[in-house]
Design an enzyme around this catalytic site. Structure first.
Site, PDB file in Angstrom:
ATOM      1  N   ASP A   1      18.388  -2.606 -20.501  1.00 49.10           N
ATOM      2  CA  ASP A   1      18.353  -3.747 -19.588  1.00 49.10           C
ATOM      3  C   ASP A   1      17.141  -4.606 -19.924  1.00 49.10           C
ATOM      4  O   ASP A   1      16.010  -4.136 -19.850  1.00 49.10           O
ATOM      5  CB  ASP A   1      18.248  -3.229 -18.156  1.00 49.10           C
ATOM      6  CG  ASP A   1      18.215  -4.375 -17.158  1.00 49.10           C
ATOM      7  OD1 ASP A   1      18.603  -5.496 -17.528  1.00 49.10           O
ATOM      8  OD2 ASP A   1      17.802  -4.135 -16.011  1.00 49.10           O
TER       9      ASP A   1
ATOM     10  N   CYS B   1       0.428   3.393   3.383  1.00 51.92           N
ATOM     11  CA  CYS B   1       0.920   3.055   4.732  1.00 51.92           C
ATOM     12  C   CYS B   1       2.047   2.035   4.712  1.00 51.92           C
ATOM     13  O   CYS B   1       2.659   1.762   5.741  1.00 51.92           O
ATOM     14  CB  CYS B   1      -0.230   2.561   5.605  1.00 51.92           C
ATOM     15  SG  CYS B   1      -0.788   0.905   5.165  1.00 51.92           S
TER      16      CYS B   1
ATOM     17  N   CYS C   1      -4.813   0.538   6.532  1.00 56.93           N
ATOM     18  CA  CYS C   1      -5.170   1.954   6.544  1.00 56.93           C
ATOM     19  C   CYS C   1      -6.486   2.246   5.832  1.00 56.93           C
ATOM     20  O   CYS C   1      -6.963   3.372   5.820  1.00 56.93           O
ATOM     21  CB  CYS C   1      -4.050   2.803   5.945  1.00 56.93           C
ATOM     22  SG  CYS C   1      -3.944   2.692   4.154  1.00 56.93           S
TER      23      CYS C   1
ATOM     24  N   CYS D   1       0.855  -1.158   0.000  1.00 57.49           N
ATOM     25  CA  CYS D   1       0.000   0.000   0.000  1.00 57.49           C
ATOM     26  C   CYS D   1       0.909   1.231   0.000  1.00 57.49           C
ATOM     27  O   CYS D   1       1.735   1.390   0.903  1.00 57.49           O
ATOM     28  CB  CYS D   1      -0.870  -0.032   1.244  1.00 57.49           C
ATOM     29  SG  CYS D   1      -1.820   1.468   1.450  1.00 57.49           S
TER      30      CYS D   1
ATOM     31  N   CYS E   1      -6.540  -2.200   1.496  1.00 60.43           N
ATOM     32  CA  CYS E   1      -5.484  -2.324   2.512  1.00 60.43           C
ATOM     33  C   CYS E   1      -6.151  -2.565   3.857  1.00 60.43           C
ATOM     34  O   CYS E   1      -6.972  -1.766   4.305  1.00 60.43           O
ATOM     35  CB  CYS E   1      -4.638  -1.054   2.552  1.00 60.43           C
ATOM     36  SG  CYS E   1      -3.420  -1.066   3.885  1.00 60.43           S
TER      37      CYS E   1
END
Lengths: 238, 452
Positions: free
Chosen positions: B360, B212, B234, B209, B231
């Site tokens: 990359d 939080c 929070c 999250c 979440c």
């Protein structure tokens, strides 16, 4: 014989293709008639150090790295004994950073696991690019890619290799990674082993040796791996 | 003085665009960059003449398609639209798009604009072109060597949005990373409001999250980190979606309902779950611009996907499908789409590592190529600058007899003439254009009866 590989927190530490390293270890064991068993550990799992032959710690973003560090802190003594006892471990990318006494991210300085007597610092300039090392460890060139803000001065430890191209640990001393007993840590991120079969074999040989099997490895067909290495060496060294 | 500078800049840009077209180059961004050097205020002078909305489209995947859909919808409404629909999405490309729609004397002949913009470039574009709406399609891992971690890209977007406080954000509500941009701002959301079971094994970007720092949970998820997330710690969760897709049927093309602020049913003849998001985003923009959504289905139906977006060619009586895929999310979605085709197939995977591709290519290990094993595949070919890395990747993925081939027309011809009933070519950015040109040429030769 069975070789047990502990893949630590693959849900958190898989910033960029780290999975390729586990794949390579398993493949090269199987090709030689050994059995490979991969145990994935997630937050909350107790790590069985006694029955582990290779520990792999990959790379993650800042938040993930801090979470993993917190998770490993309570068992750092066990991890340290494992390494001191010659246990084989590979840490790539940001996994390298938490092995020291302290490490620094953009948000501040944190206590690390203290496996090695080193510290890392954060710099706003990022080292990004292809890397070639001359490694005495495997008596070969190592090719990889680095992408880090962190600088690490490894003091009297042996590096994984001397930088031929790229920045390395701090962009100054020309050294990349660190080797201590059978622990190898490096900034070279993601799939390091697929393109460096000799390094993969070195790690596997050390794990087997620790289990009492020192039979020399039979060579296996590395046509594709060598072609991929050659391309990078040519491209970078030109 | 400013006016004269503008005229010179426009003249030079138009001349250079014309010259580069004569030379057969696409030349869509270079001239705009030179024009901006001659007259740094030109773009602002042009864009401020627009009476209608200015839409900017950002996000890792689906930018070009979403932007072109918005363009088509607006066009169907009788609007003249400034659009960089060739995908030149940095400041010079945006400047070229505006100059192309302007008279020599700096009079813009357009009603509104729909501009695709690179995430890192948006902050440099908005001082010149002030958007009414910014669409963010999604935020996946892409070209990490160019952008660093995903939070850096969020930082770039935040920096840009700060500069235009009145803007309305059009956000993919299914993406917890994209939704970080919503905080304290005007926004509308779209998403897919049912479990479609399209997920593949791949790494999710928004594992944590971003409010939080705890791990996110999901009621269901679609692909990458897109889904119905929440979440536990929070309370951050997927917002109530303003425009959402429901009753999705993907058996033959895509058919679904859009509910929420509007109620309609759409049906298109192309495939790919991700296209639902592209369509939703464009409908969301249209409705938020207060345009009627009646009769839009024909626009989507007639829409020709851009080059290399599941683009089909008929060569020697056999279909070859070309698709651009440049990151794990894109590749996994392309593979999922290929797997819905039950015919026996030959597959080419081609990757370059030029700067615009990303140097990359570690991410090929995050692509679930293993799933191709269940896809009735006759043969897999690899090419491009990093063909050997692909060969290693597929070897370790358990595929035997992967063929490493070149990128010439004859190589493509050989692949197409293999035994599969259909051929799929999944390629990244700089491979796309040459491959498309070769396939077009082969297709023309085939029509002339020179290839059987």
């Amino acid at each position: 014989m069975i070789i047990t590989i502990a893949n630590l927190y693959p849900d958190l530490l898989n910033l960029y293709g780290d999975f390729g390293n586990i794949r390579t270890l398993c493949y090269r064991l199987n090709e030689r008639g050994y059995e490979a068993k991969v145990t994935e550990y997630f937050v909350g799992d107790a790590i069985d150090f006694d029955n582990t032959d290779i520990i792999y710690l990959g790379g993650g973003g800042e938040k993930e790295l801090i979470a993993v560090n917190e998770e490993l802190c309570p068992v750092r003594d066990k991890l340290k004994s494992y390494v001191e006892d010659g246990g084989v471990m590979l840490a790539t990318c940001s996994g390298f950073e938490i092995l020291g006494k302290t490490f620094e991210t953009e948000s501040g300085v944190f206590d690390g696991l203290g496996i090695l007597n080193i510290s890392s610092s954060w710099n706003k300039d990022r080292f990004i690019g292809d890397v070639i090392l001359d490694s005495t460890l495997v008596n070969d060139k190592i090719v990889g890619f680095e992408n880090h803000n962190t600088r690490i001065e490894i003091g009297s430890y042996e590096p994984l290799g001397i930088v031929q191209c790229g920045c390395g640990n701090d962009g100054i001393n020309g050294r990349e990674g660190v080797c201590y007993k059978n622990l190898i840590a490096t900034f070279l991120h993601g799939p390091l082993l697929p393109k460096n079969p000799s390094l993969a074999d070195y790690i596997l040989f050390k794990a087997l040796e620790r289990k009492g099997d020192s039979t020399p490895f039979i060579s296996i067909d590395d046509t594709e791996e060598n072609a991929a290495r050659e391309y990078m060496l040519k491209k970078i060294m030109k | 003085m400013r006016k004269i500078r503008n005229i010179i800049a426009i003249f030079v840009c138009k001349l250079l665009t014309f010259a580069s077209k004569l030379l057969g180059k696409k030349g869509s961004s270079g001239p705009g960059g030179i024009a901006m050097k001659i007259s740094p205020t030109l773009l602002k002078d042009l864009s401020s003449q627009l009476k209608g909305p200015i839409i900017m489209v950002c996000g890792t995947n689906g930018k070009t398609t979403t932007n072109n859909l918005i363009y088509s919808l607006m066009n169907a409404k009788g609007k003249s639209v400034v659009c960089n629909n060739v995908g030149a999405n940095m400041l010079p490309g945006v400047a070229s798009a505006f100059i192309n729609m302007s008279s020599l004397f700096g009079k813009l002949k357009a009603d509104c604009a729909s501009i695709e913009c690179d995430e890192a470039s948006l902050r440099r574009v908005v001082p010149h072109v002030s958007p009414t709406m910014i669409v963010v399609t999604n935020m996946f891992r892409d070209q990490l060597d160019r952008y660093g971690e995903i939070e850096m890209t969020l930082g770039y977007l935040n920096e840009a949005i700060e500069k235009v406080p009145d803007v309305t954000l059009v956000l993919n509500g299914d993406d917890p990373v994209t939704m970080q941009l919503a905080k304290g701002r005007k926004f509308v959301t779209y998403g897919v409001d049912e479990n479609c079971n399209v997920s593949v094994r791949e790494s999710k970007e928004g594992k944590f999250c971003l409010c939080c720092g705890r791990e996110l949970s999901y009621n269901y998820y679609h692909y990458s980190q897109l889904g119905d997330y929440y979440c536990k710690n929070c309370g951050f969760k997927r917002p109530r979606l303003d425009y959402f897709a429901k009753n999705i049927n993907m058996d033959d093309g895509i058919k679904f309902d859009i509910n929420g602020k509007i109620e309609t049913t759409l049906s298109v003849n192309y495939r790919g779950f991700y296209n639902i998001y592209n369509i939703l985003a464009s409908v969301c923009v249209l409705c938020e611009c207060k345009e009627s959504y009646v009769g839009i289905n024909s626009v989507f139906d007639e829409y020709k996907p851009q080059i290399g977006r599941m683009e089909a060619f008929c060569i020697g009586g056999k279909t070859t499908v070309l698709n651009l895929a440049k990151n794990p999310a894109g590749f996994n979605q392309a593979i999922a789409t290929v797997l819905t085709d039950k015919r026996s197939k030959d597959i080419l995977i081609a990757i370059n590592d030029m700067p615009s591709d990303g140097k990359d290519i570690s991410w090929i290990w995050d692509v679930d190529f293993e799933r191709l094993a269940e896809g009735n595949v006759n043969k897999i070919y690899v090419s491009g600058m990093r063909k050997h890395d692909l060969a290693v990747r597929l070897k370790y993925g358990g595929f035997k007899n992967v063929s490493v081939v070149g990128s010439e027309r004859d190589d493509l011809k050989k692949i197409i003439s293999d035994d599969g009933e259909i051929c799929y070519m999944l390629v990244n950015y700089t491979v796309l254009f040459a491959t498309q040109a070769n396939l077009k040429a082969l297709s023309t030769l085939s029509e002339g009866g020179e290839i059987k």
